[in-house]
Motif scaffolding. Structure first.
Motif, mmCIF file in Angstrom:
data_model
loop_
_atom_site.group_PDB
_atom_site.id
_atom_site.type_symbol
_atom_site.label_atom_id
_atom_site.label_comp_id
_atom_site.label_asym_id
_atom_site.label_seq_id
_atom_site.Cartn_x
_atom_site.Cartn_y
_atom_site.Cartn_z
ATOM 1 N N ALA A 44 34.323 34.361 57.252
ATOM 2 C CA ALA A 44 34.127 32.919 57.099
ATOM 3 C C ALA A 44 33.412 32.598 55.779
ATOM 4 O O ALA A 44 33.798 31.669 55.054
ATOM 5 N N LEU A 45 32.372 33.359 55.460
ATOM 6 C CA LEU A 45 31.633 33.131 54.214
ATOM 7 C C LEU A 45 32.488 33.474 52.993
ATOM 8 O O LEU A 45 32.444 32.763 51.984
ATOM 9 N N LEU A 46 33.250 34.551 53.100
ATOM 10 C CA LEU A 46 34.137 34.905 51.985
ATOM 11 C C LEU A 46 35.152 33.787 51.754
ATOM 12 O O LEU A 46 35.383 33.368 50.622
ATOM 13 N N TYR A 59 36.920 38.519 46.182
ATOM 14 C CA TYR A 59 37.340 39.574 47.098
ATOM 15 C C TYR A 59 36.891 40.952 46.605
ATOM 16 O O TYR A 59 36.360 41.746 47.374
ATOM 17 N N ILE A 60 37.076 41.225 45.330
ATOM 18 C CA ILE A 60 36.688 42.524 44.773
ATOM 19 C C ILE A 60 35.181 42.735 44.879
ATOM 20 O O ILE A 60 34.718 43.816 45.256
ATOM 21 N N VAL A 61 34.404 41.725 44.550
ATOM 22 C CA VAL A 61 32.940 41.853 44.634
ATOM 23 C C VAL A 61 32.520 42.050 46.090
ATOM 24 O O VAL A 61 31.674 42.888 46.399
ATOM 25 N N TRP A 62 33.127 41.294 47.009
ATOM 26 C CA TRP A 62 32.823 41.421 48.439
ATOM 27 C C TRP A 62 33.129 42.833 48.933
ATOM 28 O O TRP A 62 32.307 43.448 49.615
ATOM 29 N N ILE A 95 30.524 50.505 38.933
ATOM 30 C CA ILE A 95 31.036 50.326 37.573
ATOM 31 C C ILE A 95 32.399 49.629 37.590
ATOM 32 O O ILE A 95 32.659 48.735 36.784
ATOM 33 N N GLY A 96 33.244 50.006 38.537
ATOM 34 C CA GLY A 96 34.573 49.389 38.637
ATOM 35 C C GLY A 96 34.494 47.908 38.952
ATOM 36 O O GLY A 96 35.186 47.096 38.339
ATOM 37 N N VAL A 97 33.639 47.543 39.905
ATOM 38 C CA VAL A 97 33.498 46.129 40.270
ATOM 39 C C VAL A 97 32.916 45.344 39.099
ATOM 40 O O VAL A 97 33.398 44.261 38.758
#
Length: 104
Positions: A44-46, A59-62, A95-97
């Motif tokens: 829900a928060l995303l 999405y990637i950071v989450w 590092i990737g994020v």
């Protein structure tokens, strides 16, 4: 506001992972609520964060925070292996994020 929502969603995801671990060991209502509630709140928060941030970045950071957080919580509180390869993998995710965020 978007970043706060993603951070809170990631924390809720980690709560869901802990609930899943507890629920898989002992089927109690409390553990089920942690599991389902954590993941439900996380989604829900995303979803709310998409009003402020690009879907791909949020999405990637989450995923990155949730994955690293779940591994770290399991290492610290549940005695999972903390070998060199695991630590390097955690660093690679971070590092990737950060790299994906930097170029977006």
């Amino acid at each position: 506001m978007g970043w706060l929502l993603v951070l809170l969603a990631s924390i809720a995801e980690i709560v869901g992972v802990v609930g899943l671990r507890f629920y898989s060991q002992k089927k109690t209502v409390r553990d089920f609520l942690l599991y389902v509630g954590g993941f439900g709140l996380s989604f829900a928060l995303l979803y709310a964060s998409f009003n402020y941030l690009q879907l791909s970045i949020a999405y990637i950071v989450w995923i990155g925070i949730g994955t690293v957080g779940a591994v770290v919580v399991n290492i610290i509180f549940f005695g999972e292996s903390k070998n060199f390869t695991r630590i390097i993998s955690i660093i690679a995710i971070i590092i990737g994020v950060a790299g994906l965020k930097a170029v977006a």
